[in-house]
Design a protein around this motif. Structure first.
Motif, short mmCIF file in Angstrom:
data_model
loop_
_atom_site.label_atom_id
_atom_site.label_comp_id
_atom_site.label_asym_id
_atom_site.label_seq_id
_atom_site.Cartn_x
_atom_site.Cartn_y
_atom_site.Cartn_z
N CYS A 175 -1.16 -1.55 -11.07
CA CYS A 175 -0.89 -2.80 -11.87
C CYS A 175 -0.18 -3.57 -11.06
O CYS A 175 0.78 -3.22 -10.13
CB CYS A 175 -0.11 -2.29 -13.28
SG CYS A 175 0.24 -3.81 -13.95
N HIS A 176 -0.63 -4.78 -10.97
CA HIS A 176 0.04 -5.65 -10.06
C HIS A 176 1.50 -5.94 -10.28
O HIS A 176 2.35 -6.52 -9.82
CB HIS A 176 -0.74 -6.99 -9.81
CG HIS A 176 -0.89 -7.80 -11.25
ND1 HIS A 176 -1.61 -7.43 -12.10
CD2 HIS A 176 -0.06 -8.79 -11.52
CE1 HIS A 176 -1.40 -8.32 -13.16
NE2 HIS A 176 -0.49 -9.18 -12.95
N ARG A 177 1.99 -5.60 -11.63
CA ARG A 177 3.25 -5.93 -12.19
C ARG A 177 4.16 -4.82 -11.88
O ARG A 177 5.38 -4.85 -11.98
CB ARG A 177 3.29 -6.20 -13.69
CG ARG A 177 2.43 -7.50 -13.93
CD ARG A 177 2.48 -8.00 -15.14
NE ARG A 177 3.75 -8.44 -15.56
CZ ARG A 177 4.26 -8.80 -16.71
NH1 ARG A 177 3.39 -8.86 -17.77
NH2 ARG A 177 5.36 -9.42 -16.84
N ASP A 178 3.60 -3.48 -11.54
CA ASP A 178 4.44 -2.25 -11.63
C ASP A 178 4.64 -2.09 -9.88
O ASP A 178 3.76 -1.42 -9.29
CB ASP A 178 3.63 -1.18 -12.00
CG ASP A 178 3.55 -1.04 -13.49
OD1 ASP A 178 4.21 -1.91 -14.26
OD2 ASP A 178 2.74 -0.53 -14.03
N GLN A 179 5.48 -2.79 -9.45
CA GLN A 179 5.76 -2.75 -8.02
C GLN A 179 7.26 -1.77 -7.73
O GLN A 179 7.93 -1.65 -8.59
CB GLN A 179 6.01 -4.19 -7.42
CG GLN A 179 4.81 -4.99 -7.47
CD GLN A 179 3.72 -4.59 -6.72
OE1 GLN A 179 3.76 -3.97 -5.69
NE2 GLN A 179 2.28 -4.40 -7.28
N PRO A 180 7.34 -1.54 -6.37
CA PRO A 180 8.60 -0.45 -6.35
C PRO A 180 9.64 -1.33 -6.56
O PRO A 180 9.80 -2.80 -6.54
CB PRO A 180 8.58 -0.64 -4.85
CG PRO A 180 7.13 -0.67 -4.30
CD PRO A 180 6.52 -1.79 -5.22
N ARG A 206 0.91 -1.11 0.02
CA ARG A 206 0.00 -0.13 -0.14
C ARG A 206 0.96 1.19 -0.05
O ARG A 206 1.96 1.16 0.70
CB ARG A 206 -0.99 -0.01 1.33
CG ARG A 206 -2.00 -1.09 1.18
CD ARG A 206 -2.85 -1.16 2.35
NE ARG A 206 -3.99 -1.75 2.27
CZ ARG A 206 -3.94 -3.16 2.39
NH1 ARG A 206 -2.68 -3.78 2.84
NH2 ARG A 206 -4.85 -3.94 2.40
N ARG A 207 0.37 2.39 -0.69
CA ARG A 207 1.33 3.52 -0.80
C ARG A 207 0.14 4.78 -1.02
O ARG A 207 -0.81 4.43 -1.67
CB ARG A 207 1.99 3.48 -1.81
CG ARG A 207 2.65 4.83 -2.01
CD ARG A 207 3.70 4.76 -3.32
NE ARG A 207 3.72 6.02 -3.90
CZ ARG A 207 4.38 6.18 -5.01
NH1 ARG A 207 4.83 5.13 -5.86
NH2 ARG A 207 4.39 7.37 -5.55
N VAL A 208 0.20 5.68 0.06
CA VAL A 208 -0.71 6.74 -0.07
C VAL A 208 0.19 7.93 -0.79
O VAL A 208 1.24 8.09 -0.44
CB VAL A 208 -1.36 7.22 1.39
CG1 VAL A 208 -2.00 8.52 1.27
CG2 VAL A 208 -1.90 6.03 1.71
N VAL A 209 -0.43 8.59 -1.49
CA VAL A 209 0.14 9.55 -2.28
C VAL A 209 -0.64 10.90 -2.25
O VAL A 209 -1.68 10.76 -2.60
CB VAL A 209 0.36 9.22 -4.02
CG1 VAL A 209 1.02 10.61 -4.56
CG2 VAL A 209 1.24 8.01 -4.01
N GLN A 210 0.04 12.06 -1.79
CA GLN A 210 -0.65 13.27 -1.87
C GLN A 210 -0.41 13.91 -3.01
O GLN A 210 0.82 14.06 -3.44
CB GLN A 210 -0.19 13.89 -0.53
CG GLN A 210 -0.35 13.51 0.81
CD GLN A 210 -2.06 13.39 1.05
OE1 GLN A 210 -2.76 14.21 0.61
NE2 GLN A 210 -2.49 12.22 1.58
N ARG A 211 -1.31 14.40 -3.94
CA ARG A 211 -1.01 15.21 -5.18
C ARG A 211 -2.47 15.81 -5.34
O ARG A 211 -3.35 15.81 -4.99
CB ARG A 211 -0.75 14.27 -6.25
CG ARG A 211 -1.50 13.32 -6.84
CD ARG A 211 -1.24 12.74 -7.95
NE ARG A 211 -2.39 12.12 -8.41
CZ ARG A 211 -3.33 12.63 -9.11
NH1 ARG A 211 -3.31 13.86 -9.48
NH2 ARG A 211 -4.54 12.05 -9.72
#
Length: 165
Positions: A78-83, A18-23
């Protein structure tokens, strides 16, 4: 406006990422331009590869006309685009095409110019997609039953004809 992003799949054995991005909503939002080969929204996808946690995350981002996902609902990467990948956290093209128009945060981003409106519908030459999360989950349950050697009931079998446009 805040924008929340969560991935659709974690590496095997790991908790969902999980990642939260403020923009701002007018900032460009990176997204895939077509579903990847294993996108769960594809009717030809092996849905047994996706976990119950993945399905719960998709339910948290789901919306329907008249019952839209709020702006604070997570988006689906996308499940393939991970860190650590070349394009970490790009939004899933299948999810955008099926659910994006019923997600108020995504709609606001598209209206503000941060996402092209064409991302909210399947493109030319795309594989057939499930028409809703409910349809995807029904197909997943039927696939899991078949994999376990159980015969699915008629109610669990997805309609083989895609919804009309």
């Amino acid at each position: 406006m805040s924008h929340h992003v969560r991935s659709a799949e974690a590496p095997t054995g790991a908790a969902p990422l999980r990642r939260v991005v403020q923009r701002r909503v007018d900032e460009p939002l990176e997204h895939r331009t077509r579903p990847c080969a294993r996108c769960p929204w594809r009717r030809d996808a092996d849905l047994t590869a996706f976990t119950d946690a993945d399905m719960a995350m998709l339910r948290g981002s789901d919306g329907r006309p008249g019952d839209e996902a709020p702006p604070t609902a997570p988006n689906v990467a996308c499940h393939r685009d991970q860190p650590g990948t070349a394009h970490a956290w790009r939004l899933c093209a299948g999810w955008l095409a099926v659910v994006g128009h019923s997600h108020l945060g995504i709609r606001a981003t598209a209206m503000a110019g941060g996402l092209p409106h064409t991302a909210l519908a399947p493109g030319d030459g795309w594989p057939e997609l499930y028409g809703s999360l409910s349809e995807l989950e029904t197909a997943r349950n039927a696939q899991l039953d078949r994999a376990a050697g159980r015969r699915p009931t008629d109610a669990q079998l997805p309609d083989p004809t895609p919804p009309s446009a």
